[in-house]
Enzyme design. Structure first.
Site, PDB file in Angstrom:
ATOM      1  N   GLY A  54       0.873  -1.175   0.000  1.00 10.15           N
ATOM      2  CA  GLY A  54       0.000   0.000   0.000  1.00 10.15           C
ATOM      3  C   GLY A  54       0.910   1.225   0.000  1.00 10.15           C
ATOM      4  N   ASP A 244      -1.256   4.569  -6.397  1.00 11.75           N
ATOM      5  CA  ASP A 244       0.169   4.367  -6.109  1.00 11.75           C
ATOM      6  C   ASP A 244       1.029   5.454  -6.728  1.00 11.75           C
ATOM      7  OD1 ASP A 244      -1.102   1.618  -5.778  1.00 11.75           O
ATOM      8  OD2 ASP A 244       0.862   1.466  -4.824  1.00 11.75           O
ATOM      9  N   ASN A 254      -3.098   2.591 -10.201  1.00 14.03           N
ATOM     10  CA  ASN A 254      -3.576   1.869  -9.012  1.00 14.03           C
ATOM     11  C   ASN A 254      -3.596   0.391  -9.364  1.00 14.03           C
ATOM     12  OD1 ASN A 254      -4.561   1.997  -6.263  1.00 14.03           O
ATOM     13  ND2 ASN A 254      -6.535   1.336  -7.067  1.00 14.03           N
TER      14      ASN A 254
END
Ligand code: MRU
Length: 361
Positions: A54, A244, A254
């Site tokens: 993450g 991201d 992402n």
């Protein structure tokens, strides 16, 4: 956020043990285990193997990595610069797409001066991790009115679709995509979350579902291909995902599969928001499809799946025939035109260069 009723973060420094503690995300939801990261090798491995994953929490872990690299580069109280630089450059390579990794390392490195001490480095790493938590709370507050407005109009449970895990495990606390969801739920707005399973690593089914369950937010896990059908049948009011890396024109990298959800949302006039701290914006890139590096991961992530057997033992099994061609792209890029807006710690931001540049830290 709550784990078994106790407030917990995804990463913290244990002052007594003098070590960095993280929740091992590889093991969830079948096992809840805290691991200690004691040196740069362990930091690198945790990011690379995705015990920590993450974008924002990768950044916080890397900030602690710089602290450890500094500690490991001291000889007789003198910093060996070449060793430090070597370790830092190697940490940068742990994962390529999440720009928070590079942002956190640069943030730490800019602070280092000739007379910096280990204790300075540790307090900066703590400061970085804390800022991430506070940014997520601000993202929650910025996104809450979006849910409140929809609720005011519809006066019934609000169905929100999310992809992957952009929850507190991916940040520290609150999450990015989940921050407005937790705040709305805590305020008493009835929420139901559609959780994309998110193949191949199932971060939605394994992590987002676990988080929501711990906090008591109603949700349903769906196969990755279900979103379009739900959207066509008016079963989704809103999509919120994380990122991201986002470019200055608003293109969003992402988890793989995000782009397809954005297309379906666009076709069905469903708002598609991306929640992210400004540390996820790459102010050096404009065209995301052309320029964002997309991580390719080991094919085994695709070919093997983990779960509980009949005896409730964790097992990993191969789900494809042997000797078949596989390719495992970890991210995709959703062009800005499909993104309704960004939800950031600096407020709601439209996906155009002028507005995005205006929030540059
Ligand atoms: O490969 P992962 O699990 O690190 O990918 C994570 C995501 O795609 C998240 O949506 C993203 O990092 C946002 S985190 C708040």
């Amino acid at each position: 956020m709550l784990v078994n009723g106790r407030n917990t973060r995804a990463i913290w420094f244990d002052d007594k043990k003098q070590t960095i503690q993280v929740i091992n995300q590889e093991l969830l939801p079948f096992e809840y285990k805290i691991i200690s990261l004691n040196n740069t090798q362990e930091i690198y491995n945790a990011i690379k193997n995705m015990s920590v994953r993450g974008a924002p929490v990768i950044g916080a872990t890397a900030a602690y990595g710089v602290y450890l690299a500094f500690r490991e580069s001291l000889q007789n109280n003198v910093i060996i610069e070449d060793t430090l630089i070597q370790k830092i450059e190697w940490l940068r390579t742990a994962r390529p797409t999440a720009v928070n990794l590079m942002f956190a390392i640069d943030w730490m490195m800019q602070k280092i001066k000739k007379d910096s001490t280990i204790s300075n480095l540790l307090s900066w790493a703590k400061e970085y991790a804390e800022k991430d938590v506070q940014d997520c709370l601000k993202i929650g507050k910025a996104g809450l009115p979006i849910i409140e407005n929809i609720y005011r109009k519809k006066k019934r449970t609000i169905n929100i679709l999310t992809h992957c895990n952009a929850g507190w495990l991916a940040t520290g606390e609150y999450g990015t995509a989940t921050a407005p969801i937790y705040l709305a739920h805590d305020k008493g707005i009835p929420i139901h979350v559609w959780v994309d399973e998110t193949r191949p690593r199932n971060q939605g089914a394994n992590l987002t579902a676990w988080e929501l369950q711990q906090h008591g937010v109603p949700f349903t896990i769906i196969a990755d291909n279900t979103g379009g059908h739900l959207m066509q049948n008016k079963m989704v009011d809103l999509c919120i995902v994380g990122s991201d890396r986002t470019t200055i024109n608003g293109d969003v990298a992402n988890k793989i599969g995000t782009y397809l959800k954005a297309l379906a949302a666009y076709d069905n006039q469903i708002p598609f928001y991306v929640a992210l701290p400004t540390s996820t914006i790459d102010f050096n890139l404009e065209d995301g499809v052309k320029n964002i590096p997309i991580e390719k991961r080991n094919d085994n992530e695709l070919a093997y799946i983990k779960g509980l057997d009949k005896n409730r033992e964790v097992q990993e099994i191969r789900i494809f025939p042997e000797h078949v061609n596989l390719i495992n792209y970890a991210f995709d890029v959703t062009p800005a035109k499909y993104v309704t807006a960004l939800i950031t710690e600096k407020g709601i931001v439209n996906t155009n260069i002028k507005d995005i540049l205006s929030i540059k830290p």
